[in-house]
Enzyme design. Structure first.
Site, PDB file in Angstrom:
ATOM      1  N   LYS A 120      -4.847  -6.704   3.436  1.00  0.00           N
ATOM      2  CA  LYS A 120      -4.791  -5.567   2.505  1.00  0.00           C
ATOM      3  C   LYS A 120      -6.200  -5.193   2.042  1.00  0.00           C
ATOM      4  O   LYS A 120      -6.540  -4.017   1.891  1.00  0.00           O
ATOM      5  CB  LYS A 120      -3.895  -5.907   1.299  1.00  0.00           C
ATOM      6  CG  LYS A 120      -3.871  -4.821   0.212  1.00  0.00           C
ATOM      7  CD  LYS A 120      -3.414  -3.481   0.773  1.00  0.00           C
ATOM      8  CE  LYS A 120      -3.049  -2.436  -0.258  1.00  0.00           C
ATOM      9  NZ  LYS A 120      -3.987  -2.075  -1.279  1.00  0.00           N
ATOM     10  N   SER A 140       0.819  -1.207   0.000  1.00  0.00           N
ATOM     11  CA  SER A 140       0.000   0.000   0.000  1.00  0.00           C
ATOM     12  C   SER A 140       0.849   1.252   0.000  1.00  0.00           C
ATOM     13  O   SER A 140       1.933   1.282   0.565  1.00  0.00           O
ATOM     14  CB  SER A 140      -0.923   0.029   1.218  1.00  0.00           C
ATOM     15  OG  SER A 140      -1.659   1.236   1.217  1.00  0.00           O
ATOM     16  N   HIS A 198      -7.719  -3.286   4.764  1.00  0.00           N
ATOM     17  CA  HIS A 198      -7.080  -1.954   4.751  1.00  0.00           C
ATOM     18  C   HIS A 198      -7.819  -1.069   3.749  1.00  0.00           C
ATOM     19  O   HIS A 198      -8.156   0.082   4.025  1.00  0.00           O
ATOM     20  CB  HIS A 198      -5.594  -2.089   4.378  1.00  0.00           C
ATOM     21  CG  HIS A 198      -4.971  -0.801   3.914  1.00  0.00           C
ATOM     22  ND1 HIS A 198      -5.169  -0.278   2.649  1.00  0.00           N
ATOM     23  CD2 HIS A 198      -4.184   0.090   4.559  1.00  0.00           C
ATOM     24  CE1 HIS A 198      -4.522   0.863   2.536  1.00  0.00           C
ATOM     25  NE2 HIS A 198      -3.913   1.113   3.683  1.00  0.00           N
ATOM     26  N   ASN A 199      -8.070  -1.623   2.572  1.00  0.00           N
ATOM     27  CA  ASN A 199      -8.746  -0.822   1.548  1.00  0.00           C
ATOM     28  C   ASN A 199     -10.188  -0.504   1.942  1.00  0.00           C
ATOM     29  O   ASN A 199     -10.678   0.593   1.678  1.00  0.00           O
ATOM     30  CB  ASN A 199      -8.716  -1.550   0.203  1.00  0.00           C
ATOM     31  CG  ASN A 199      -7.363  -1.424  -0.473  1.00  0.00           C
ATOM     32  OD1 ASN A 199      -6.351  -1.185   0.184  1.00  0.00           O
ATOM     33  ND2 ASN A 199      -7.333  -1.574  -1.777  1.00  0.00           N
ATOM     34  N   GLU A 250      -9.972   2.206   4.171  1.00  0.00           N
ATOM     35  CA  GLU A 250      -9.621   3.382   3.348  1.00  0.00           C
ATOM     36  C   GLU A 250     -10.897   3.980   2.728  1.00  0.00           C
ATOM     37  O   GLU A 250     -11.112   5.195   2.763  1.00  0.00           O
ATOM     38  CB  GLU A 250      -8.631   2.914   2.269  1.00  0.00           C
ATOM     39  CG  GLU A 250      -8.329   3.862   1.144  1.00  0.00           C
ATOM     40  CD  GLU A 250      -7.483   3.177   0.049  1.00  0.00           C
ATOM     41  OE1 GLU A 250      -6.429   2.602   0.377  1.00  0.00           O
ATOM     42  OE2 GLU A 250      -7.884   3.194  -1.135  1.00  0.00           O
TER      43      GLU A 250
END
Ligand code: 6PG
Length: 495
Positions: A184, A129, A187-188, A191
């Site tokens: 991940k 990232s 995480h997105n 986000e």
């Protein structure tokens, strides 16, 4: 000729930037791209004179590497990853390593890991990232796979990763097979939540008459060194909102269409939440809002058919800015609490053995959601790894307890001014639901299900006793009312 330490396949922006980053840390990097022109342009351009070896056949790429071979794929997720694995296999020996650094679906990563393991090939699925700048200067890296596979690239990853303020590299072994790509993905999702929450606040400010540069100044202040909201996404909001539309006096943000596209990780986050029965209303609201944003023609048509009455803001501007600041912080805590709950559920389901404190630590720098706040999350889980929910961490709990009224107030004022705040509302209601010993309406729905479908219900001790009724062995007792029989007798369901 000196052998390369690692290879990168895929010379799009992320692959190129990672190659340059690795080279800057004294690694020799072999590169390959499906179309040779991109490789040529790279080695004759930004990679000129560097320890970067261009190759134009996969066999040459593999031959150029020291053993065990380490090959990192930076290609589009999905079929291209499978294709490259297939094409590489004839040249690889047991003990060699393939790394997938794209945003792959974690179940694909589990499948690929299994298939390659059977052939003795090591496989890492890793989140990377930080976008172009991160890849070049230091991304956050989230690798999952065999531990021995991670050991082969640990040094390279630690060298190229972003460093947090205490010098710690933003990389750590996440867990087996799909763990890295799952983390991940979440995480997105987080986000998406952050971006939507910021977007709702900015849109509210705009609707109460503030200009883009004024809002940019507020965001810049919220990114002050000691501000609880200090983060990369607040920083780039401040910066991008000051941008003028080319050659004019208008702000670019006032000319950009209200359409936010997406590539899939947010949707995967919501799909996982549905599969694992974990409510993530803020993150889901962010995905739904992007979907609604894309239906521009429908919204244009509907706006002509229906006008929702909205009032004018006539409160104190300074006061509402302060309220919005704390409201955004609480919504952010709520959104992260949701994302972390999803990580924990997946960890159990897929045996990822995730360590939340260490994941938050990796996210402190390099990645898109990097923020001061992640240091607090790290500390919260370091001091109590068994927290039932992030909201229970003492520092967050006390802030939420005394300031949640501000989130409620912000939502109220926004709605009165005709501003939709789906993610903010989801954040507030999540806090309210998770702190309700008895959930509003749940009892009613439970009874309805039993009424029309004999699906059974549980009982609580009484109006002042929210604890579940259990038998002597501590098992929850289940009941059914015979709704159609005279006198509607109740019976216990024993299985
Ligand atoms: C990152 C970003 C990166 C990418 C997103 C964008 O961590 O560096 O998240 O992975 O920018 O995939 O996702 P959407 O196109 O879905 O917004």
């Amino acid at each position: 000729m000196k052998k390369a330490n690692i290879a990168i396949i895929g010379m799009e922006v992320m692959g190129r930037s990672l190659a340059l980053n690795m080279e800057s840390k004294n690694y020799t990097v072999a590169v390959y791209n499906r179309t040779a022109e991109k490789t040529k342009a790279f080695v004759e351009g930004p990679a000129r004179g560097k320890n970067i070896i261009p190759t134009y056949e996969l066999k040459d790429l593999v031959d150029s590497l020291e053993s065990p071979k380490k090959i990192m794929l930076m290609v589009k997720e999905g079929q291209p990853v499978d294709n490259f694995i297939e094409m590489l296999l004839p040249y690889l020996k047991p003990g060699d390593l393939i790394i997938d650094g794209g945003n792959s679906f974690f179940k694909d990563t589990i499948r690929r890991n299994k298939m390659l393991s059977e052939k003795g090939i090591l496989f890492i699925g890793t989140g990377v990232s930080g976008g172009e700048e991160g890849a070049l200067k230091g991304p956050a890296i989230m690798p999952g796979g065999q531990k021995e596979a991670y050991r082969l690239v640990e040094k390279i990853f630690r060298d190229i990763a972003a460093k947090a303020y205490d010098g710690e590299p933003c990389v750590d072994y996440i867990g087996p097979d799909g763990a890295g790509h799952f983390v991940k993905t979440i995480h997105n999702g987080i986000e998406y939540g952050d971006m939507q929450l910021i977007g709702e606040v900015v849109w509210f400010f705009k609707n109460i008459g503030m200009k883009a540069d004024e809002i940019a100044d507020i965001m810049a202040k919220w990114n002050d060194r000691d501000d609880i909201l200090r983060s990369y996404l607040i920083e780039i909001t401040a910066d991008s909102m000051k941008q003028k539309h080319q050659g004019s006096d208008e702000f670019l943000v006032d000319r950009v269409a209200d359409i936010t596209r997406m590539k899939g990780t947010g949707t995967w986050t919501v799909q996982s939440a549905l599969e694992l029965l974990v409510p993530i209303p803020t993150i889901a609201a962010a995905v739904f809002s992007r979907e609604m944003s894309q239906d521009k023609q429908l919204r244009l048509a509907m706006a002509k058919k229906l006008t929702i009455a909205s009032g004018k803001f006539n409160g104190d501007k300074k006061e509402i800015i302060e309220i919005a600041h704390d409201a955004l912080y609480i919504a952010k805590i709520s959104s992260y609490a949701q994302g972390i709950a999803l990580l924990q559920a997946a960890s159990k389901e897929y045996n990822f053995h995730l360590n939340i404190g260490r994941i938050a630590k990796i996210w402190r720098a390099g990645c898109i959601i990097r923020a001061q706040f992640l240091d607090e999350i790290t500390k919260a889980y370091e001091s109590d790894p068994d927290l039932p929910n992030l909201l229970a961490a003492p520092k967050f709990a006390s802030f939420v307890e005394s300031n949640t009224w501000k989130l409620a107030k912000f939502i109220d004022v926004a709605h009165q001014c005709g501003v939709p705040v789906l993610a903010m509302s989801g954040a507030l209601d999540y806090i309210m639901q998770i702190t309700s010993p008895v959930m509003p309406s749940a009892q009613v729905s439970a009874l309805q299900r039993d009424y029309f479908g004999a699906h059974g219900y549980f009982k609580i001790g009484g109006p002042k006793d929210p604890e579940l009724v259990v038998n002597e062995e501590g098992k929850v007792r289940e009941f059914h009312t015979e709704w159609l029989l005279p006198g509607r007798p109740e019976r216990e369901i024993t299985k």
